[in-house]
Design an enzyme around this catalytic site. Structure first.
Site, PDB file in Angstrom:
ATOM      1  N   GLU A   1      -2.687  -9.737   9.418  1.00  0.00           N
ATOM      2  CA  GLU A   1      -1.683 -10.528   8.689  1.00  0.00           C
ATOM      3  C   GLU A   1      -0.366 -10.595   9.448  1.00  0.00           C
ATOM      4  OE1 GLU A   1      -3.755  -8.417   7.260  1.00  0.00           O
ATOM      5  OE2 GLU A   1      -3.921  -8.715   5.084  1.00  0.00           O
TER       6      GLU A   1
ATOM      7  N   ASP B   1      -1.031  -4.943   6.030  1.00  0.00           N
ATOM      8  CA  ASP B   1      -1.997  -5.829   5.379  1.00  0.00           C
ATOM      9  C   ASP B   1      -1.677  -5.998   3.893  1.00  0.00           C
ATOM     10  OD1 ASP B   1      -2.573  -3.058   5.162  1.00  0.00           O
ATOM     11  OD2 ASP B   1      -4.520  -3.549   4.276  1.00  0.00           O
ATOM     12  N   GLU B   2      -2.178  -7.076   3.350  1.00  0.00           N
ATOM     13  CA  GLU B   2      -2.223  -7.295   1.906  1.00  0.00           C
ATOM     14  C   GLU B   2      -0.900  -7.012   1.203  1.00  0.00           C
ATOM     15  OE1 GLU B   2      -6.818  -6.418   0.715  1.00  0.00           O
ATOM     16  OE2 GLU B   2      -5.548  -4.646   0.854  1.00  0.00           O
ATOM     17  N   VAL B   3       0.184  -7.554   1.722  1.00  0.00           N
ATOM     18  CA  VAL B   3       1.460  -7.352   1.036  1.00  0.00           C
ATOM     19  C   VAL B   3       1.544  -8.334  -0.136  1.00  0.00           C
ATOM     20  CG1 VAL B   3       3.965  -7.315   1.295  1.00  0.00           C
ATOM     21  CG2 VAL B   3       2.489  -6.705   3.233  1.00  0.00           C
TER      22      VAL B   3
ATOM     23  N   HIS C   1       0.819  -1.219   0.000  1.00  0.00           N
ATOM     24  CA  HIS C   1       0.000   0.000   0.000  1.00  0.00           C
ATOM     25  C   HIS C   1       0.853   1.269   0.000  1.00  0.00           C
ATOM     26  CE1 HIS C   1      -3.879  -2.011   0.436  1.00  0.00           C
ATOM     27  NE2 HIS C   1      -3.280  -2.857   1.251  1.00  0.00           N
TER      28      HIS C   1
END
Lengths: 542, 542
Positions: free
Chosen positions: A396, A343-345, A281
């Protein structure tokens, strides 16, 4: 004699739905309550009768400790009483389609609300602030009483007081039911996330959101300030981040803007927790600092493909940069907690990069990009700990087995929330819940019910585990909202989360909530918050 | 020299998406076009170069016929040019994240737009009005030219002209690509339904909606003015209908309000078609005229259960009442078409009522409540025909086999739209389509695409059948929208319907539409319409 005239048209709070005399097939209108607070207090004892508040004489009096926060609050809530009175006087005496009326006896006038703060004011709201209060309005004297140990409790009590007011039917005079309220929150972290990266939100919209949060007793503004799409935070140390990474040079938050927002929130007992989400992000960081991001490689040609991925943990400039940036953030934001994201790497870019692969090989990471991410977060956590910050991370980070210091807070946003909450608290970490309160998930019509159905304490757990639940947040991700639609998208849907985080009732009545929310949405409308209709057909008088 | 400076920063219309130099995983921002009209014109020929419009000298000149509508329009569109110029001058010369730029050569100044209306103005917009126009802006003279046979074409052409403008990068001066546009609508009825019964909408919101409709070349405001929940239309003949049936005495539309709305719409080439939906959807009528509704009976006790159903076709007062009410409506609304509703009639109450059952027995209806409904609608159609109105009815009326006069229009709103369109046109009736354009059907995020995918002429049909398609309407039912959220709920989602109804391209590019809609939503924002973000992350400069 005049009192008897009044009685015939007084509408005091009621939870009874009385049908229209005639009704065809479509479902009933949800009848708004009158004078019921949102969120529901811990304990309410109703007494006989009702009081009349005459706005021309009514005063909020400070009878205990005082400070700038209290004085500002008295001004704000006096203005709200005046507003309610002016709306009441604009309403006609008899509406042809008025609904349930429960007549009650006149018990006296309320000439003042005496506000007694017992301890000196704290300067800043914080995680463990005391928000409890006792509010007593009854017929024994002409003065109501609001008492709290802490300024934060006084703020919550003043909010509740204004919720008790409803039109009396006699011009601008307002009615309120005699009652004693003993109140305190269920959970101490009751937040709203706003995302100002996917769309920029003007300062005025953020301030309005803080107003609305205070009307719902929410106390944490989680400011998801940067993301892939833009970097609107104007750093003093690295001004190029927003100069190049904002959508436009005018679409930034200056230091003065940030301070104004923090101060506005402080006056309302709201903490401002910024989130600078890394190592994913971060695309917008690359507009000014492409060196910090990972060059992605084309698998077939073996050459860089011109795109950039997450932060590059092998880049020597990275940690000094991060340290300086977060040091500045620690100065700008007085709040002790900071949200680090995590998050969401996406791992594909890392996996394509020869230098990263080499680094992982040397460090025996065996192609586990979770390990690489864990190492980055570990370093980041060390930096923020050195800076005296307490960190919040998306789930995460916990899932990937990062070694977290005991005070780290894990924020659950996806997956099976009950098992996630259970796992995080079993490991002894504090937890925040958002998985059930994603405001960008839309359904036709009155979908606050799905948010209301979520009990943050309902998961397989011991008492000790449940005590690790700090609270939760409603999340307003910004992909498809901006200034044009963000307020009705949030309100009153986030109010459902606000009540579940504040109120102690574990099996609240949804029907009663619908009636109270109907009133509360109109209340917010009157105060300038464009909360959308919660239930279905109906109307508010402005 | 100055021109060369200009050239470097001029952004002329382009359909090319140029990626950011760096891009991580999330999908690309949709890059807004610059100076592309919505809806797409019938035929556009682009010429070399671009013109510069200097707002300090630019004028819209009337060179042909004129009238009040044209003079008002020149004022409005001059104000829009001024607005665009002031936004352009507020934009910084170089935005750090500016996107696609397609340099083009300076071709001259545009000092005026010469507007030549060939025929005298018509007074009122109507179904068969001529909305075609030719707009020519090129480098041969300093004057652009807009020509149309009808005032309605001039209005549409002025709208298009303002869509061609984009910032030049040189202060308030605006750029526009040299081009010739020949334009006309695909279909003549391009409507938006607003429901002011489930929630009342203030006049200002209706006027704003008419503005937004004109920005999308929509030409029918279908005013679903009454329903079960409230009766806000203030009848002069039966004032008790709104006095008792409105949500509140202040939440009504007076005769003056209605006239103001009709006049405002007329100036924008928009017809106002009211709908007074019967025999169902009439609960609010019962607040003042319970006698007109059917008393429902309890099956087990055989006694009235206290509720009321649809209009009672056996009630002798009914038809005289209807005749008087619709006679008034015919005077109040100059539009020749009227929408009679006829949808979703519930039969259970009729079936419970002994008098209705007796009546049906006497008239050999054999328990077919469709026949009873058909008889009612038949009588209503006779009344409106006597009043010289042409009727529009929801599809159930056709489905139930009511004998319709040939000019009746059938409005398809549910079921398999292709087979419905085929059936109605096969029977020789004109048809309107709304089934694919229900704006209350929500999905997460940019759901305009589903509305855009709907081609109103794509159904199994002959050329003759397709000629019976008058157009369609986007429907904004009011259950969960009011003043707080109605505009971003409608716009730019209804713009998708507007383009499919205007533009001739049968397989339009969705990617290009997304880029143009990104520009169009910002354009509406600048003009005060809070259109929500159509696609995802992004920004508008206001």
């Amino acid at each position: 004699m005049m009192f008897w005239t009044l009685l015939g048209i007084l509408c005091v709070s009621t939870s009874v739905v009385i049908s229209n005399p005639y009704r065809v097939n479509p479902g009933p209108l949800v009848t708004a309550t009158r004078g019921e607070p949102w969120p529901q207090p811990y304990q309410t004892t109703k007494h006989d009768g009702f009081l009349i508040l005459r706005p021309s004489v009514f005063q909020i009096l400070i009878t205990g400790e005082t400070c700038d926060i209290l004085e500002d609050a008295v001004q704000r809530y006096t203005a709200i009483v005046t507003l309610e009175a002016s709306v009441a006087s604009r309403e006609l005496r008899s509406a042809p389609r008025a609904h349930a009326r429960q007549y009650s006896s006149f018990a006296g006038n309320l000439a003042s609300l005496n506000v007694r703060l017992i301890n000196p004011c704290e300067d800043m709201p914080h995680l463990n602030m005391n928000e409890s209060y006792v509010l007593d309005v009854r017929n024994t004297t002409e003065a109501g009483s609001l008492m709290a140990k802490s300024i934060w409790g006084i703020l919550r009590g003043l909010e509740t007081f204004t919720h008790l007011l409803s039109r009396s039917g006699d011009g601008p005079n307002l009615a309120l039911k005699c009652q004693t309220i003993i109140d305190k929150p269920l959970l101490q972290h009751r937040g709203l996330l706003l995302d100002t990266s996917r769309h920029y939100l003007p300062i005025s919209d953020i301030l309005r959101t803080l107003d609305a949060m205070s009307y719902n007793k929410m106390n944490v503004f989680h400011w998801h300030i940067t993301d892939d799409q833009s970097f609107p935070y104007q750093s003093t140390r690295f001004p190029e981040l927003s100069a190049k990474g904002a959508f436009h040079p005018t679409l930034t938050y200056t230091r003065e803007n940030v301070q104004k927002i923090i101060e506005y929130a402080r006056y309302r007992g709201i903490r401002v927790i910024p989130e600078f989400d890394t190592p994913g992000h971060t695309r917008s960081w690359g507009e000014s600092h492409p060196d910090l991001l990972t060059p992605c490689y084309n698998d077939s040609t073996g050459a860089p493909d011109g795109t950039l991925g997450p932060l590059d943990p092998t880049e020597s400039k990275l940690y000094p940069f991060i340290r300086e940036l977060f040091a500045e953030i620690g100065v700008t934001f007085p709040e002790r907690y900071i949200h680090l994201g995590g998050d969401e790497v996406p791992f594909d870019c890392w996996a394509s990069n020869p230098r990263i692969r080499q680094y992982m090989h040397e460090h025996h990471m065996n192609d586990s990009y979770e390990q690489l991410e864990a190492e980055y977060i570990q370093n980041l956590l060390n930096i923020t700990r050195d800076l005296n910050m307490t960190s919040i991370v998306w789930q995460e980070v916990f899932d990937n087995g990062v070694h977290l210091s005991p005070e780290t807070v894990v924020h659950v946003w996806t997956g099976n929330q009950k098992s996630k909450l259970a796992a995080v608290t079993k490991a002894g970490f504090h937890v925040l819940l958002s998985a059930c309160w994603y405001l960008d998930h839309l359904q036709n019509g009155g979908d606050w019910r799905k948010f209301y159905a979520c009990d943050p304490l309902a998961f397989p757990s011991t008492v000790q585990q449940r005590e690790l639940v700090l609270g939760g947040e409603a999340c307003m991700w910004g992909e498809v909202v901006d200034s044009t639609n963000v307020h009705p998208r949030i309100w009153p849907r986030a109010s459902a989360a606000a009540e579940r985080l504040w109120s102690h009732e574990r099996n609240p009545s949804v029907i009663y909530a619908a009636q109270r929310l109907e009133e509360h949405a109109c209340r917010m409308n009157r105060r300038g918050i464009p909360a959308q209709p919660p239930n279905g057909p109906g109307f508010c008088i402005q």
